[in-house]
Design an enzyme around this catalytic site. Structure first.
Site, PDB file in Angstrom:
ATOM      1  N   ARG A  91       3.235 -14.838  32.948  1.00  0.00           N
ATOM      2  CA  ARG A  91       2.166 -14.315  32.104  1.00  0.00           C
ATOM      3  C   ARG A  91       2.643 -14.405  30.653  1.00  0.00           C
ATOM      4  NH1 ARG A  91       0.174  -8.195  31.078  1.00  0.00           N
ATOM      5  NH2 ARG A  91      -1.599  -8.793  29.795  1.00  0.00           N
ATOM      6  N   HIS A 180      -6.476  -9.976  28.153  1.00  0.00           N
ATOM      7  CA  HIS A 180      -6.869  -9.658  29.547  1.00  0.00           C
ATOM      8  C   HIS A 180      -7.647 -10.813  30.182  1.00  0.00           C
ATOM      9  CE1 HIS A 180      -6.945  -5.070  28.492  1.00  0.00           C
ATOM     10  NE2 HIS A 180      -5.771  -5.400  28.989  1.00  0.00           N
ATOM     11  N   GLU A 382      -4.599  -9.649  38.799  1.00  0.00           N
ATOM     12  CA  GLU A 382      -4.118 -10.643  37.828  1.00  0.00           C
ATOM     13  C   GLU A 382      -3.040 -11.528  38.434  1.00  0.00           C
ATOM     14  OE1 GLU A 382      -4.028  -7.207  34.984  1.00  0.00           O
ATOM     15  OE2 GLU A 382      -4.236  -8.812  33.517  1.00  0.00           O
TER      16      GLU A 382
END
Ligand code: AMP
Length: 397
Positions: A91, A180, A382
């Site tokens: 990420r 996000h 996620e």
């Protein structure tokens, strides 16, 4: 044969990981290492259905942290060669105007993540540290960067430009990026599945309400507007972040209150939002206090609701036609009261909650049968979204 992706979220002093099974979407193992580089750290490794391994120990750097993870996988499973790892997903918070999708990491990509550090000074250097250590630890695997901003690069200039001097904006890369993105992408895609319609025909407002909070208007699977800005400070009221304030407040606090730029940064990012208004940044405590009638908690909830309703109203206008509103993340998934105040009084706009469904649990529709716009709770994932993007890239290449 199991196919999995090892998903990594590296912070400056933390490392979160999950080994995601691509077929079931389940976590085969997960863990969190905190206080890396401090005098005492804590490392946790978890396997489904087994007691968590928790160790207090000094963890000097990210490379040592990955060494610990490897030992856990070795001792407690799943063994690396049996886990069928096809790639490592990282990420990365800020991908700038450059990365509109996940990319295989090579030295050039690593350099570009570094070049974007001025836009995300707290996050990108930490993400990069994680990438460097992971590449040294998990050699021979493809490493993929999945950017929090990528999903929002479809936002048109009318929505991403700030009305400031063009030269300054261009020179310093000042524009809305939004964050996000993996969550908004996952939830909007899942929403289309739940409605049983093709993604490119469905318009959704996603409300990701966690410690950080953001709203996104998604038209046919593409983000067209989002509430966070150049940084994750903009938009909704958050756990410790103010969300939108008049930029003039910053000059006032500097010139009149005598706060330095760093102090204002800290104030708006770490000591505002729910924490600043009520003394706690945890929505559960705020709701409890509001229930007990404590005025500042009641007022904070009103501010949260007002900001959310204004955002939903604006996004209804931007989308023109909205099929669904989806609530997700810690607050969005669990706090019925917040969902209620967010949509209170919007019946005239075709949004009607069903109180009983709203009080339930899990992935479900919470709007009344006659509501023109459907309202849902859609738990975000996620890690799974990152794993799928890694798999798509690895399988294509
Ligand atoms: P996240 O950042 O997605 O982990 O969300 C964290 C936020 O979710 C915190 O403000 C928590 O108070 C909130 N939260 C978690 N569970 C609940 C719950 N059952 N009711 C209200 N808020 C919750």
């Amino acid at each position: 044969m199991t196919r999995s992706v090892f998903v990594i979220n590296a912070g400056s002093s933390s490392l979160k990981y999950q080994l995601v099974d691509l077929d079931s979407g389940a976590a085969l193992a997960s863990g969190l290492i905190e206080r890396i580089g401090e005098t005492t750290g804590e490392a946790k490794h978890e396997l489904p259905g087994r007691p968590k391994v928790v160790e207090q120990r000094v963890i000097p750097d990210h490379e040592k942290a990955f060494g610990w993870v490897l030992r856990q996988l070795d001792q407690h499973g799943p063994a690396l060669d049996e886990a069928g790892i096809i790639g490592i997903g990282h990420r990365v918070v800020q991908g700038g105007a450059r990365f509109d999708r996940a990319v295989l990491i090579d030295d050039d990509v690593a350099q570009q993540i570094d070049d974007l550090a001025p836009l995300a000074p707290l996050h990108n250097p930490a993400n990069l540290q994680g990438i460097r250590s992971a590449r040294a630890t998990f050699m021979g695997y493809p490493h993929v960067a999945v950017f929090d901003t990528a999903f929002h690069l479809t936002i048109p200039p009318a929505a991403h430009r700030y009305a400031i001097e063009a030269r300054i904006a261009a020179e310093h890369r000042v524009r809305k990026y939004g964050f996000h993105g993996t969550s908004h992408q996952y939830v909007s895609r899942r929403m289309a599945e739940l409605l049983g319609r093709p993604l490119d025909e469905v318009n959704t407002i996603v409300l990701h309400l966690g410690n950080g909070a953001s709203a996104t208007a998604v038209r046919g699977g593409r983000s067209i507007e989002t509430s966070m800005g150049m940084t994750p400070l903009a938009g909704l009221v958050m756990g410790t972040r103010s969300g939108d304030v008049d930029p003039g407040v910053i000059f006032h606090l500097h010139r009149v209150a005598g706060l330095s730029v760093d102090e204002i940064d800290l104030l708006l990012n770490k000591r505002s939002g729910l924490l600043g208004m009520t003394g706690t940044g945890d929505m559960r405590d705020v709701l409890q206090s509001a229930e007990a009638g404590i005025p500042r908690a009641v007022e904070a909830l009103e501010v949260v609701g007002h900001r959310l309703r204004g955002t939903v109203g604006a996004y209804l206008a931007h989308l023109g036609r909205t099929d669904a509103i989806a609530f997700t993340a810690g607050i969005g998934e669990n706090a019925a009261k917040v969902r209620e105040v967010a949509l209170a009084g919007l019946e005239g706009l075709g949004i009607v909650l069903d109180p009983e469904r709203n009080a339930g649990r899990g992935e479900r529709r919470i709007s009344a049968d006659g509501s023109a716009i459907e309202v849902w709770v859609v738990p975000t994932n996620e890690e799974l979204e990152i794993a799928r993007q890694v798999a798509a890239l690895v399988d294509a290449g």
